[in-house]
Design a protein around this motif. Sequence first.
Motif, mmCIF file in Angstrom:
data_model
loop_
_atom_site.group_PDB
_atom_site.id
_atom_site.type_symbol
_atom_site.label_atom_id
_atom_site.label_comp_id
_atom_site.label_asym_id
_atom_site.label_seq_id
_atom_site.Cartn_x
_atom_site.Cartn_y
_atom_site.Cartn_z
ATOM 1 N N THR A 8 0.865 -1.184 0.000
ATOM 2 C CA THR A 8 0.000 0.000 0.000
ATOM 3 C C THR A 8 0.896 1.227 0.000
ATOM 4 O O THR A 8 1.761 1.372 0.867
ATOM 5 C CB THR A 8 -0.906 0.025 1.247
ATOM 6 O OG1 THR A 8 -1.695 -1.163 1.254
ATOM 7 C CG2 THR A 8 -1.812 1.234 1.246
ATOM 8 N N CYS A 9 0.703 2.094 -0.964
ATOM 9 C CA CYS A 9 1.519 3.294 -1.096
ATOM 10 C C CYS A 9 1.401 4.169 0.149
ATOM 11 O O CYS A 9 0.290 4.458 0.600
ATOM 12 C CB CYS A 9 1.081 4.070 -2.336
ATOM 13 S SG CYS A 9 1.931 5.639 -2.556
ATOM 14 N N PRO A 10 2.508 4.619 0.711
ATOM 15 C CA PRO A 10 2.452 5.473 1.898
ATOM 16 C C PRO A 10 1.919 6.869 1.586
ATOM 17 O O PRO A 10 1.470 7.567 2.488
ATOM 18 C CB PRO A 10 3.902 5.532 2.376
ATOM 19 C CG PRO A 10 4.714 5.226 1.175
ATOM 20 C CD PRO A 10 3.886 4.314 0.325
ATOM 21 N N CYS A 12 -0.497 7.791 -1.288
ATOM 22 C CA CYS A 12 -1.902 7.858 -1.722
ATOM 23 C C CYS A 12 -2.753 6.717 -1.177
ATOM 24 O O CYS A 12 -3.956 6.699 -1.368
ATOM 25 C CB CYS A 12 -1.978 7.884 -3.243
ATOM 26 S SG CYS A 12 -1.624 6.294 -4.048
ATOM 27 N N LYS A 13 -2.125 5.740 -0.513
ATOM 28 C CA LYS A 13 -2.790 4.555 0.047
ATOM 29 C C LYS A 13 -3.346 3.633 -1.028
ATOM 30 O O LYS A 13 -4.182 2.778 -0.752
ATOM 31 C CB LYS A 13 -3.905 4.931 1.042
ATOM 32 C CG LYS A 13 -3.479 5.866 2.157
ATOM 33 C CD LYS A 13 -2.388 5.282 3.020
ATOM 34 C CE LYS A 13 -2.070 6.139 4.203
ATOM 35 N NZ LYS A 13 -1.006 7.098 4.016
ATOM 36 N N SER A 44 6.065 0.917 3.185
ATOM 37 C CA SER A 44 4.687 0.662 2.788
ATOM 38 C C SER A 44 3.749 0.864 3.978
ATOM 39 O O SER A 44 4.051 0.472 5.103
ATOM 40 C CB SER A 44 4.560 -0.774 2.268
ATOM 41 O OG SER A 44 3.246 -1.046 1.879
ATOM 42 N N PHE A 45 2.588 1.470 3.716
ATOM 43 C CA PHE A 45 1.585 1.690 4.763
ATOM 44 C C PHE A 45 1.065 0.355 5.284
ATOM 45 O O PHE A 45 0.848 0.172 6.474
ATOM 46 C CB PHE A 45 0.445 2.540 4.217
ATOM 47 C CG PHE A 45 -0.638 2.813 5.206
ATOM 48 C CD1 PHE A 45 -0.454 3.744 6.208
ATOM 49 C CD2 PHE A 45 -1.839 2.133 5.135
ATOM 50 C CE1 PHE A 45 -1.453 3.998 7.128
ATOM 51 C CE2 PHE A 45 -2.848 2.378 6.060
ATOM 52 C CZ PHE A 45 -2.658 3.313 7.054
ATOM 53 N N ASN A 56 2.261 -4.332 8.734
ATOM 54 C CA ASN A 56 2.552 -2.907 8.687
ATOM 55 C C ASN A 56 4.073 -2.774 8.722
ATOM 56 O O ASN A 56 4.653 -2.644 9.790
ATOM 57 C CB ASN A 56 1.906 -2.196 9.879
ATOM 58 C CG ASN A 56 2.212 -0.729 9.897
ATOM 59 O OD1 ASN A 56 2.909 -0.216 9.028
ATOM 60 N ND2 ASN A 56 1.702 -0.036 10.883
#
Length: 67
Positions: A8-10, A12-13, A44-45, A56
Motif C-alpha cells: 500500500t503506497c504510503p 496515496c494509500k 509501505s503503509f 505494517n
Amino acid sequence: MVRLFNPTCPKCKGVFHVHHDDLRHLHVKLHCPYCDERFFVEESFALVEQDGATWNPAGDNRSKLNT
C-alpha cells in the motif's frame, strides 16, 4: 503459480500487485502506479502477502495486523 504481494503506497494509500519472487526481499524502490511515488517495501503503509497475512512494515517490529 505466480506469487504476488500487495503493498500500500504510503502517499496515496493505493494498493497494487508486485511479483514476489522478483522484488519482495530486494532493497529496491517500488513504484506506485497511481501517484508515481517511489518507496521501499519497508515504507509501505500496509503489505498483504499471498497467504493473506497483512503487515505494517513501517510500524514497530513489523507488527502483524491480521491473519
